[in-house]
Design an enzyme around this catalytic site. Structure first.
Site, short mmCIF file in Angstrom:
data_model
loop_
_atom_site.label_atom_id
_atom_site.label_comp_id
_atom_site.label_asym_id
_atom_site.label_seq_id
_atom_site.Cartn_x
_atom_site.Cartn_y
_atom_site.Cartn_z
N LYS A 14 -87.03 36.39 -46.41
CA LYS A 14 -87.10 36.02 -47.82
C LYS A 14 -85.70 35.91 -48.45
O LYS A 14 -85.39 34.93 -49.11
CB LYS A 14 -87.89 37.06 -48.63
CG LYS A 14 -89.36 37.11 -48.32
CD LYS A 14 -90.09 37.98 -49.32
CE LYS A 14 -89.63 39.42 -49.32
NZ LYS A 14 -90.08 40.18 -48.13
N ARG A 89 -95.27 42.44 -55.99
CA ARG A 89 -95.81 42.92 -54.73
C ARG A 89 -97.32 43.15 -54.82
O ARG A 89 -97.95 43.41 -53.81
CB ARG A 89 -95.18 44.27 -54.38
CG ARG A 89 -93.85 44.19 -53.74
CD ARG A 89 -93.59 45.55 -53.10
NE ARG A 89 -92.20 45.92 -53.23
CZ ARG A 89 -91.36 45.90 -52.22
NH1 ARG A 89 -91.76 45.53 -51.04
NH2 ARG A 89 -90.12 46.26 -52.40
N ARG A 123 -82.66 45.83 -37.70
CA ARG A 123 -81.95 45.41 -38.89
C ARG A 123 -80.78 46.33 -39.26
O ARG A 123 -80.88 47.55 -39.20
CB ARG A 123 -82.92 45.35 -40.06
CG ARG A 123 -82.41 44.52 -41.20
CD ARG A 123 -83.53 44.00 -42.01
NE ARG A 123 -84.02 45.02 -42.92
CZ ARG A 123 -84.65 44.73 -44.04
NH1 ARG A 123 -84.86 43.47 -44.37
NH2 ARG A 123 -85.09 45.70 -44.82
N ARG A 156 -80.64 51.31 -42.60
CA ARG A 156 -81.07 51.93 -43.84
C ARG A 156 -82.14 52.97 -43.59
O ARG A 156 -82.92 52.86 -42.65
CB ARG A 156 -81.61 50.86 -44.80
CG ARG A 156 -80.65 50.56 -45.92
CD ARG A 156 -81.02 49.32 -46.68
NE ARG A 156 -82.46 49.19 -46.90
CZ ARG A 156 -83.05 48.06 -47.23
NH1 ARG A 156 -82.32 46.96 -47.34
NH2 ARG A 156 -84.33 48.00 -47.43
N ARG A 167 -94.64 51.38 -44.56
CA ARG A 167 -94.43 50.41 -45.63
C ARG A 167 -95.26 49.15 -45.40
O ARG A 167 -95.81 48.56 -46.32
CB ARG A 167 -92.94 50.07 -45.69
CG ARG A 167 -92.50 49.54 -47.02
CD ARG A 167 -90.99 49.54 -47.13
NE ARG A 167 -90.35 48.76 -46.10
CZ ARG A 167 -89.43 49.22 -45.27
NH1 ARG A 167 -89.04 50.46 -45.35
NH2 ARG A 167 -88.89 48.43 -44.37
#
Ligand SMILES: [Zn+2]
Length: 210
Positions: A14, A89, A123, A156, A167
């Site tokens: 995104k 969301r 990531r 992260r 999540r």
């Protein structure tokens, strides 16, 4: 002048696609994830709360996000269009947004769950400028440092496998209704986010009829 919402699971690209569209259309990109990190970095009251929630691998509450978004979308620099990424969301947030502004197009970047897990687990994020890299799909040129600012990249706290799985589950529960909501409004465009960055960019450009 076009107001676009980009949504889809994390790892679907995104942010990358929003950046590209923003440059081509010459309208600002509103990266909500980065906005939250700015709140955290500035150590505001909201930032402290957000930080606690994110460290638990959970999502920020509706009212916290709505508060941030309301201030942005009504600012003068966004009146000629923007690309909103990471918000809304869920249907409650979408209704809140509709109350603030009229969205023209909603791009849904679709990616299967297994692919999401694969992409997110590699990531790396720059703690300073928020740039995102990936060990396999989008490695930084200098290895472990940010190509933009030279800071050492990090995994992260919300990118550990446990946090990702948690999540993603929460995300899927919430997005199905959001998908239907925008479909009903006739603004939803579904994009296959599995191909490479260039190809997905092309699909988006074609789908927007630009
Ligand atoms: Zn950086």
């Amino acid at each position: 002048m076009i107001k676009i919402v980009l949504f889809g699971p994390q790892g679907a690209g995104k942010g990358t696609q929003a950046d590209r569209l923003s440059k081509r259309l010459e309208i600002p990109h509103i990266p909500t994830g980065q906005m939250l990190r700015e709140e955290i970095a500035a150590n505001t009251k909201l930032g402290q709360k957000v930080s606690e929630i994110m460290n638990r691998g959970e999502l920020v509450t509706d009212w916290q996000m709505n508060e941030i978004i309301r201030d942005r979308v009504n600012a003068p620099e966004y009146q000629n269009g923007f690309i909103l990424d990471g918000y809304p969301r869920n249907v409650e947030q979408a209704e809140f947004l509709d109350y603030q502004i009229a969205v023209d197009k909603v791009l849904f970047l679709n990616l299967p769950k297994t692919e999401v897990m694969k992409r997110l687990s590699g990531r790396l994020t720059c703690p300073k400028c928020g740039a995102i890299f990936h060990k396999i799909f989008n490695p930084s040129k200098s290895g472990d440092k940010c190509d933009r600012c030279g800071t050492v990249l990090q995994v992260r706290a919300d990118d550990t496998p446990e946090a990702i799985a948690k999540r993603l589950e929460q995300y899927e529960e919430e997005t199905q209704p959001l998908h239907e909501y925008y479909l009903k409004k006739g603004v939803l465009i579904e994009i296959d986010a599995a191909p490479d960055i260039e190809q997905v960019g092309l699909l988006i450009w074609e789908a927007l009829g630009l």
